[in-house]
Design a protein around this motif. Structure first.
Motif, PDB file in Angstrom:
ATOM      1  N   ILE A  77      -1.021   2.041 -21.246  1.00 36.39           N
ATOM      2  CA  ILE A  77      -0.948   2.642 -19.909  1.00 36.39           C
ATOM      3  C   ILE A  77       0.256   2.090 -19.152  1.00 36.39           C
ATOM      4  N   ASP A  78       1.055   2.990 -18.576  1.00 37.00           N
ATOM      5  CA  ASP A  78       2.270   2.572 -17.867  1.00 37.00           C
ATOM      6  C   ASP A  78       2.088   2.469 -16.349  1.00 37.00           C
ATOM      7  N   PHE A  79       0.871   2.602 -15.885  1.00 38.91           N
ATOM      8  CA  PHE A  79       0.506   2.489 -14.466  1.00 38.91           C
ATOM      9  C   PHE A  79       0.614   1.028 -14.039  1.00 38.91           C
ATOM     10  N   GLU A  80       1.230   0.773 -12.864  1.00 38.42           N
ATOM     11  CA  GLU A  80       1.395  -0.588 -12.351  1.00 38.42           C
ATOM     12  C   GLU A  80       0.993  -0.676 -10.888  1.00 38.42           C
ATOM     13  N   PRO A  81      -0.039  -1.461 -10.562  1.00 39.29           N
ATOM     14  CA  PRO A  81      -0.362  -1.669  -9.150  1.00 39.29           C
ATOM     15  C   PRO A  81       0.782  -2.402  -8.454  1.00 39.29           C
ATOM     16  N   ALA A  82       1.114  -1.995  -7.252  1.00 36.62           N
ATOM     17  CA  ALA A  82       2.150  -2.662  -6.464  1.00 36.62           C
ATOM     18  C   ALA A  82       1.528  -3.485  -5.339  1.00 36.62           C
ATOM     19  N   GLN A  83       0.464  -2.968  -4.733  1.00 38.87           N
ATOM     20  CA  GLN A  83      -0.267  -3.695  -3.698  1.00 38.87           C
ATOM     21  C   GLN A  83      -1.618  -3.019  -3.504  1.00 38.87           C
ATOM     22  N   ILE A  84      -2.665  -3.829  -3.369  1.00 34.64           N
ATOM     23  CA  ILE A  84      -4.015  -3.319  -3.120  1.00 34.64           C
ATOM     24  C   ILE A  84      -4.552  -4.104  -1.935  1.00 34.64           C
ATOM     25  N   LYS A  85      -4.773  -3.400  -0.825  1.00 34.49           N
ATOM     26  CA  LYS A  85      -5.151  -4.092   0.398  1.00 34.49           C
ATOM     27  C   LYS A  85      -5.969  -3.188   1.316  1.00 34.49           C
ATOM     28  N   GLU A  86      -6.480  -3.787   2.372  1.00 38.26           N
ATOM     29  CA  GLU A  86      -7.114  -3.054   3.461  1.00 38.26           C
ATOM     30  C   GLU A  86      -6.082  -2.894   4.557  1.00 38.26           C
ATOM     31  N   LYS A  87      -5.994  -1.697   5.112  1.00 38.23           N
ATOM     32  CA  LYS A  87      -5.123  -1.458   6.255  1.00 38.23           C
ATOM     33  C   LYS A  87      -5.751  -0.375   7.116  1.00 38.23           C
ATOM     34  N   PHE A  88      -5.835  -0.636   8.406  1.00 35.38           N
ATOM     35  CA  PHE A  88      -6.485   0.270   9.346  1.00 35.38           C
ATOM     36  C   PHE A  88      -7.904   0.609   8.904  1.00 35.38           C
ATOM     37  N   GLY A  89      -8.582  -0.357   8.272  1.00 35.05           N
ATOM     38  CA  GLY A  89      -9.969  -0.191   7.877  1.00 35.05           C
ATOM     39  C   GLY A  89     -10.189   0.534   6.569  1.00 35.05           C
ATOM     40  N   ALA A  90      -9.120   0.957   5.898  1.00 40.05           N
ATOM     41  CA  ALA A  90      -9.264   1.712   4.646  1.00 40.05           C
ATOM     42  C   ALA A  90      -8.451   1.041   3.531  1.00 40.05           C
ATOM     43  N   LEU A  91      -8.794   1.406   2.314  1.00 42.82           N
ATOM     44  CA  LEU A  91      -8.083   0.901   1.147  1.00 42.82           C
ATOM     45  C   LEU A  91      -6.696   1.514   1.078  1.00 42.82           C
ATOM     46  N   ARG A  92      -5.719   0.684   0.756  1.00 42.51           N
ATOM     47  CA  ARG A  92      -4.373   1.141   0.421  1.00 42.51           C
ATOM     48  C   ARG A  92      -4.103   0.649  -0.994  1.00 42.51           C
ATOM     49  N   PHE A  93      -3.858   1.575  -1.903  1.00 42.82           N
ATOM     50  CA  PHE A  93      -3.607   1.258  -3.307  1.00 42.82           C
ATOM     51  C   PHE A  93      -2.228   1.817  -3.648  1.00 42.82           C
ATOM     52  N   TYR A  94      -1.202   0.982  -3.484  1.00 44.61           N
ATOM     53  CA  TYR A  94       0.161   1.379  -3.789  1.00 44.61           C
ATOM     54  C   TYR A  94       0.423   1.081  -5.257  1.00 44.61           C
ATOM     55  N   TYR A  95       1.181   1.919  -5.915  1.00 42.71           N
ATOM     56  CA  TYR A  95       1.403   1.748  -7.354  1.00 42.71           C
ATOM     57  C   TYR A  95       2.712   2.401  -7.766  1.00 42.71           C
ATOM     58  N   GLY A  96       3.116   2.096  -8.984  1.00 46.78           N
ATOM     59  CA  GLY A  96       4.277   2.716  -9.605  1.00 46.78           C
ATOM     60  C   GLY A  96       3.998   2.815 -11.095  1.00 46.78           C
ATOM     61  N   TYR A  97       5.057   2.964 -11.873  1.00 44.17           N
ATOM     62  CA  TYR A  97       4.946   3.064 -13.330  1.00 44.17           C
ATOM     63  C   TYR A  97       6.023   2.179 -13.941  1.00 44.17           C
ATOM     64  N   THR A  98       5.867   1.831 -15.195  1.00 43.28           N
ATOM     65  CA  THR A  98       6.856   0.952 -15.826  1.00 43.28           C
ATOM     66  C   THR A  98       8.249   1.570 -15.801  1.00 43.28           C
ATOM     67  N   ASP A  99       8.342   2.899 -15.826  1.00 42.47           N
ATOM     68  CA  ASP A  99       9.658   3.545 -15.748  1.00 42.47           C
ATOM     69  C   ASP A  99      10.025   3.957 -14.323  1.00 42.47           C
ATOM     70  N   ALA A 100       9.150   3.654 -13.368  1.00 48.90           N
ATOM     71  CA  ALA A 100       9.396   3.977 -11.960  1.00 48.90           C
ATOM     72  C   ALA A 100       8.681   2.954 -11.084  1.00 48.90           C
ATOM     73  N   PRO A 101       9.226   1.728 -11.032  1.00 44.86           N
ATOM     74  CA  PRO A 101       8.581   0.687 -10.226  1.00 44.86           C
ATOM     75  C   PRO A 101       8.453   1.114  -8.767  1.00 44.86           C
ATOM     76  N   CYS A 102       7.391   0.667  -8.141  1.00 42.60           N
ATOM     77  CA  CYS A 102       7.129   1.054  -6.754  1.00 42.60           C
ATOM     78  C   CYS A 102       7.715   0.032  -5.799  1.00 42.60           C
ATOM     79  N   GLY A 103       8.497   0.508  -4.867  1.00 38.45           N
ATOM     80  CA  GLY A 103       8.977  -0.333  -3.786  1.00 38.45           C
ATOM     81  C   GLY A 103       8.115  -0.151  -2.556  1.00 38.45           C
ATOM     82  N   ILE A 104       6.903   0.328  -2.745  1.00 37.28           N
ATOM     83  CA  ILE A 104       5.955   0.655  -1.681  1.00 37.28           C
ATOM     84  C   ILE A 104       6.622   1.550  -0.648  1.00 37.28           C
TER      85      ILE A 104
END
Length: 196
Positions: A77-104
């Motif tokens: 799997i080429d999925f990569e979590p970038a950040q997993i957090k709570e913001k404004f009371g909800a989940l924020r799951f930022y991610y990218g891929y090995t060929d497309a890294p996430c700069g959030i």
């Protein structure tokens, strides 16, 4: 009172503080290390509470299942979590891929709390099948984030967004009635403030 244990996907009890480890063990793409500053997630890990364990597990399971449809195994799997957090009371799951890294590449609408995302830039050609896979992954992650808006971040019960600024708590959270009551009581006890 906040529950300090969770049921894992097999119906067995997982101690409250071990849910983060369990997700990393079961889903290699979720591994993190404080020695790896490649992404905020790799360096800091989860920045939310254990009440969202089950929805994060279901999100990871759905990601794995979607890759399996394409014949891609767990270790590929080429999925990569970038950040997993709570913001404004909800989940924020930022991610990218090995060929497309996430700069959030995201920002939040302060009026609605909605997170507006930009797709990671890909340096290589993506065929239609991979484009569809990534569109489906986006939908899976979005569904988990939406579910968090109705799931207590502390215990996992049904919850709602709580804005307690009227009593002096200026951090909104999604909480069930019991956890919300406990939050208010702790604040009043700590600061000896009675709500108006």
């Amino acid at each position: 009172m906040v529950v300090r244990e969770k049921l894992n996907h097999r119906g067995k009890i997982v101690p409250f503080d071990e849910w983060k480890i369990k997700l990393q063990e079961d889903f290699p793409f979720m591994e993190q290390s404080t020695d790896d500053s490649h992404t905020i997630y790799r360096e800091r890990g989860f920045e939310c509470s254990g009440g969202w364990y089950q929805l994060l597990r279901e999100c990871c399971e759905a990601i794995v299942a979607r890759y399996a449809i394409e014949g891609i195994g767990l270790s590929e799997i080429d999925f990569e979590p970038a950040q997993i957090k709570e913001k404004f009371g909800a989940l924020r799951f930022y991610y990218g891929y090995t060929d497309a890294p996430c700069g959030i590449a995201a920002f939040d609408d302060l009026a609605t709390g909605e997170s507006i995302r930009f797709e990671p830039k890909v340096e290589v050609y993506i065929d239609d099948a991979k484009a569809k896979l990534r569109q489906d992954i986006r939908s899976i992650v979005h569904a988990a984030e939406e579910k968090s808006r109705h799931t207590c971040e502390l215990c996992g019960a049904e919850g709602e967004l709580r804005n307690d600024s009227s009593v002096g708590i200026f951090w909104v959270k999604t909480l069930c009635d019991a956890c919300h009551k406990e939050r208010i009581e702790k604040y009043i006890l700590k600061y000896k403030k009675i709500p108006k």
